[in-house]
Design a protein around this motif. Sequence first.
Motif, short mmCIF file in Angstrom:
data_model
loop_
_atom_site.label_atom_id
_atom_site.label_comp_id
_atom_site.label_asym_id
_atom_site.label_seq_id
_atom_site.Cartn_x
_atom_site.Cartn_y
_atom_site.Cartn_z
N ALA A 1 0.74 -1.26 0.09
CA ALA A 1 0.14 -0.14 0.19
C ALA A 1 0.71 1.31 -0.01
N ILE B 1 -6.99 1.79 -2.79
CA ILE B 1 -6.34 0.46 -2.32
C ILE B 1 -7.53 0.10 -1.11
N LEU C 1 -7.68 -3.25 1.64
CA LEU C 1 -6.98 -4.26 2.24
C LEU C 1 -7.96 -5.35 2.91
N VAL D 1 -5.58 4.19 2.34
CA VAL D 1 -6.57 3.13 2.09
C VAL D 1 -7.99 3.24 2.28
#
Length: 129
Positions: A66, A78, A80, A98
């Motif tokens: 990232a 992004i 996760l 993120v």
Amino acid sequence: MARILLTEDDESVRAFVKRALELDGHEITEAEDGGIALEVLDARRGGFDLLLSDIMMPVMDGIALALAVARDYPNLPILLMTGFADQRERAFGLDSLVRDVISKPFTLAEIRAAVARALIERSAAEKIA
């Protein structure tokens, strides 16, 4: 619809997520770890609409991935994924990089919804810019 780079070292999870996202018409490219994901991103000059990555992986974990992606491809959203609470806490330090951290195990509907939200946010951000 969207081109998604899926980075996950567990083959069964990777296959599940790939199938789930293909139901929505997304084009999925798979990588087994963060190092491979960066190679794919560089080879395609960042040509993806979303990076969906596990946090715990060998070679390069999702946090390092990232950070590298945010530096080299700042417009790539992004998401996760993690099954470990302590890893989720590490990711929260990356709030500005993120979009979300999805807890494993997740359902087909949950992963599809999280990806849809991230893509909608990306689209809205592009319209503003």
